[in-house]
Design an enzyme around this catalytic site. Structure first.
Site, PDB file in Angstrom:
ATOM      1  N   HIS A  35       0.825  -1.215   0.000  1.00 19.11           N
ATOM      2  CA  HIS A  35       0.000   0.000   0.000  1.00 19.11           C
ATOM      3  C   HIS A  35       0.856   1.262   0.000  1.00 19.11           C
ATOM      4  O   HIS A  35       0.495   2.273  -0.603  1.00 19.11           O
ATOM      5  CB  HIS A  35      -0.922   0.007   1.229  1.00 19.11           C
ATOM      6  CG  HIS A  35      -1.866  -1.145   1.288  1.00 19.11           C
ATOM      7  ND1 HIS A  35      -1.659  -2.234   2.106  1.00 19.11           N
ATOM      8  CD2 HIS A  35      -3.020  -1.400   0.620  1.00 19.11           C
ATOM      9  CE1 HIS A  35      -2.648  -3.102   1.942  1.00 19.11           C
ATOM     10  NE2 HIS A  35      -3.493  -2.618   1.050  1.00 19.11           N
ATOM     11  N   GLY A 147      -2.859  -2.009  -7.102  1.00 19.21           N
ATOM     12  CA  GLY A 147      -1.650  -2.805  -7.225  1.00 19.21           C
ATOM     13  C   GLY A 147      -1.804  -3.884  -8.285  1.00 19.21           C
ATOM     14  O   GLY A 147      -2.868  -4.494  -8.426  1.00 19.21           O
ATOM     15  N   SER A 186      -1.896  -8.623   2.724  1.00 20.93           N
ATOM     16  CA  SER A 186      -2.365  -8.595   4.117  1.00 20.93           C
ATOM     17  C   SER A 186      -2.517 -10.006   4.659  1.00 20.93           C
ATOM     18  O   SER A 186      -2.473 -10.232   5.868  1.00 20.93           O
ATOM     19  CB  SER A 186      -3.701  -7.858   4.199  1.00 20.93           C
ATOM     20  OG  SER A 186      -3.554  -6.548   3.680  1.00 20.93           O
ATOM     21  N   ARG A 187      -2.692 -10.964   3.762  1.00 19.48           N
ATOM     22  CA  ARG A 187      -2.890 -12.345   4.208  1.00 19.48           C
ATOM     23  C   ARG A 187      -1.576 -13.020   4.624  1.00 19.48           C
ATOM     24  O   ARG A 187      -1.596 -14.065   5.269  1.00 19.48           O
ATOM     25  CB  ARG A 187      -3.561 -13.167   3.109  1.00 19.48           C
ATOM     26  CG  ARG A 187      -5.026 -12.800   2.893  1.00 19.48           C
ATOM     27  CD  ARG A 187      -5.683 -13.761   1.919  1.00 19.48           C
ATOM     28  NE  ARG A 187      -7.131 -13.587   1.891  1.00 19.48           N
ATOM     29  CZ  ARG A 187      -7.762 -12.661   1.171  1.00 19.48           C
ATOM     30  NH1 ARG A 187      -7.059 -11.831   0.421  1.00 19.48           N
ATOM     31  NH2 ARG A 187      -9.072 -12.556   1.207  1.00 19.48           N
TER      32      ARG A 187
END
Lengths: 292, 292
Positions: A35, A147, A186-187
Site C-alpha cells: 500500500h 496494485g 495482508s494475508r
C-alpha cells in the site's frame, strides 16, 4: 490528516481541493509496504491524497475469510499519516450499504467469471465492482491507484470504469515484494514460518515461466509444466496456473504477445495469488514493432 | 444550441459551464409536450440545460417494440432549440455500448422485479439503470428531470442514485396529459382514433380509484374493482392494476398512506402505462401529521 466516516463529510473535505488533482488509494486496511507504494505514487502525482479503508463484506464469499481479515485501523492511520495522506475515508458498513440497498454493478465475461471469479464465486467481483464504483463516485478523484498483484481485480475495474464512463485515470503500480520475492499481501501475516518458506515457490514458479518464455517457449502447456514442477517441489497444488489476455482474461493459446500468468494456491489454510506478465522475445519484438 | 455525439464532446462543452447549475433531461427522442414540461422545469432552474436523445436498445425486451419506436431527430432538435436547450447529447449505440462493453447496473427487489420488471423482463430495468448511470456520469448534472408517468423507472433510478451515491438531485415532474386526460407518451401516435378513445378508460379508471379512496375506501381489492369496471366497459383487460408503495413498489394491504396505483394495458397492439398517487382522507391526514 483528517479522518472522515461519511460520504457527505468526504465531499465536504474535498470541495475546496478540486482545483488541484485528487488521488484515491482504495484499501481494505491492514496496510503494508504494498500500500505504501500506492500512497507514494499518489503523493508524488496529486495535490490531495485520499486513502479509503473499508473491509467490504460484499466481496467476501466466505464468512470465515471476512472474519479472519486483519483489522488494524490505528496502525493504518499512523502509516497513512506518515505517508502524507491528507484524508482517510473510513466508513462503516451501514454507511456504504444502508438499509434498503439494492444496487449491484456487475461485469460479465471471462474477466469477471474465470479464475478468481470462478474460485470465489460470482458475488466476489460483483462486490468489488459495486464498492469501487461507490468509492470512485464518492471521491470523484482524478486518479485511483491499484496494485498489479490483484491483476484480475484491476481488469474488472478497468472494464467498469470504461463502460460506465467514470471520469478517473487508473494507475496500476507494480507488485510490491519482500526481499525474498513473496508478493506483499495482508494475508501473509497468517502464514507460519514454514508456510512462508513454501510460499516462495509461487514467485519462483512465475520466474521459471518468465525465463522459459524469454528462452522462446511460447506454448502455455509447456510453460505451465515449468511452473507446476516448481510448485510441486514445495508441495503446493495450485488452484490455477493460467495464461490469459491481461485485459479480457480470455485464455491464450500461444504466447505471441504479452500474456498474464496468474497463480492461485493455498499454502496451509491461507490462499495466496500472484501474477506476472510474460512475453517471448518474438512477442516482445512484435509488440514493440506494433507500437504497443 | 449545440449537438454533440460523444461523451468527450459533451464533457468539453460542459467544462466551462460547471460554475453554474447543469440540468439534464434524458429522453429517447420522439419529444412531445410531456418532454416540454421537463425541459421547461430545467430551463427555469438551471443555467445550462442538456437534453439527451438516445433510444436505448438495452431496455427494449421486444425487438419489434424497438424497431417501431418513433425516430424523429430533426423535429426533436427543433423542439429542443425552441425550448431553450443549450446542448443536445445524441450519441449512437456504438458510443454508448462500444465493442467489449460488459457492465450492468442492476437493481433488485420489487422496485425492479415486479410490474414493468415482470412484464417486460429483468433486462428492461437493467437496461434503464445502466444507461441512466452512464448518462448521469457523462454529464454529471446538478439535477436530472424525469416524468412521473414512468413511476417505476423513477423509483429504480432513485434507488440506484442513492445506492451508488451519484451526486445528482432527481426532479420528478407531474405526468403531462392531453386535454381529455390521456397521459402523453411517444407510443400514443400508434393508436388509431378508435383505440385512442378507448384508451381514455385508463385515466378514468385512475380517477375512479382516486375518488373512491377520497371517499374513504382503503381496501385495495375494493378499489381495484372500481378500476376494473371502468376498464372493462371499454373492453380493456389490464396487464396489471397495482397498489404499491411509491418508493419500494412493495404491494400494500391497505391504503393508509399515499399509495401508487399503476395500470398497464394494451389497447390494440399498443402498450400503455399510467399511474397516480392516491390516499384516503385519513391517510393524507396521517401523512401530514407525520410531517411527510
Amino acid at each position: 490528516m483528517i479522518v472522515v466516516r461519511t460520504v457527505g463529510d468526504l465531499r465536504d473535505a474535498l470541495r475546496d481541493r478540486r482545483a488541484g488533482r485528487i488521488g484515491l488509494v482504495p484499501t481494505m486496511g491492514a496496510l503494508h509496504e504494498g500500500h505504501t507504494t500506492l500512497l507514494r505514487a499518489a503523493r508524488a502525482a496529486d495535490d490531495t491524497v485520499v486513502a479509503s479503508i473499508f473491509i467490504n463484506p460484499a466481496q467476501f464469499t466466505e464468512q470465515a475469510d471476512l472474519a479472519a481479515y486483519p483489522r488494524t485501523e490505528a496502525a493504518d492511520l499512523a502509516l497513512a499519516e506518515q505517508e502524507g495522506v491528507d484524508i482517510v475515508f473510513a466508513p462503516d458498513a451501514a454507511e456504504v450499504y444502508p438499509a434498503g440497498f439494492a444496487t449491484t454493478v456487475s461485469v460479465t465475461g471471462p474477466v469477471a467469471e474465470t479464475l478468481e471469479g470462478a474460485e470465489r464465486g460470482r458475488a466476489h467481483f460483483d462486490g468489488v465492482a459495486t464498492v469501487v464504483t461507490k468509492l470512485l463516485l464518492a471521491a470523484l478523484p482524478d486518479a485511483a491507484y491499484f496494485g498489479a498483484k490483484d491483476a484480475q481485480q484491476v481488469a474488472v475495474i478497468r472494464r467498469l470504469v470504461a463502460d460506465l464512463g467514470i471520469p478517473v485515470a487508473l494507475v496500476v503500480c507494480p507488485t510490491s515484494r519482500d526481499a525474498d520475492g513473496l508478493a506483499r499481501s495482508s494475508r501473509n501475516t497468517r502464514l507460519s514460518p514454514g508456510e512462508r518458506t513454501r510460499a516462495l515457490a509461487i514467485p519462483r514458479a512465475l520466474q521459471a515461466v518468465t525465463d522459459a518464455a524469454a528462452a522462446g517457449i511460447s506454448d502455455p502447456q509447456a510453460l505451465r509444466a515449468r511452473a507446476d514442477a516448481v510448485l510441486e517441489a514445495s508441495g503446493i497444488r495450485p488452484e490455477y496456473v493460467a495464461f490469459v489476455d491481461p485485459e479480457t482474461f480470455a485464455p491464450v493459446g500461444v504466447v505471441d504477445r504479452p500474456v498474464l500468468v496468474a497463480i492461485a494456491a493455498r499454502v496451509g489454510s491461507t490462499r495466496l495469488i500472484d501474477n506476472t506478465v510474460v512475453a517471448t522475445a518474438q512477442g516482445r519484438a512484435d509488440t514493440q514493432a506494433g507500437g504497443g
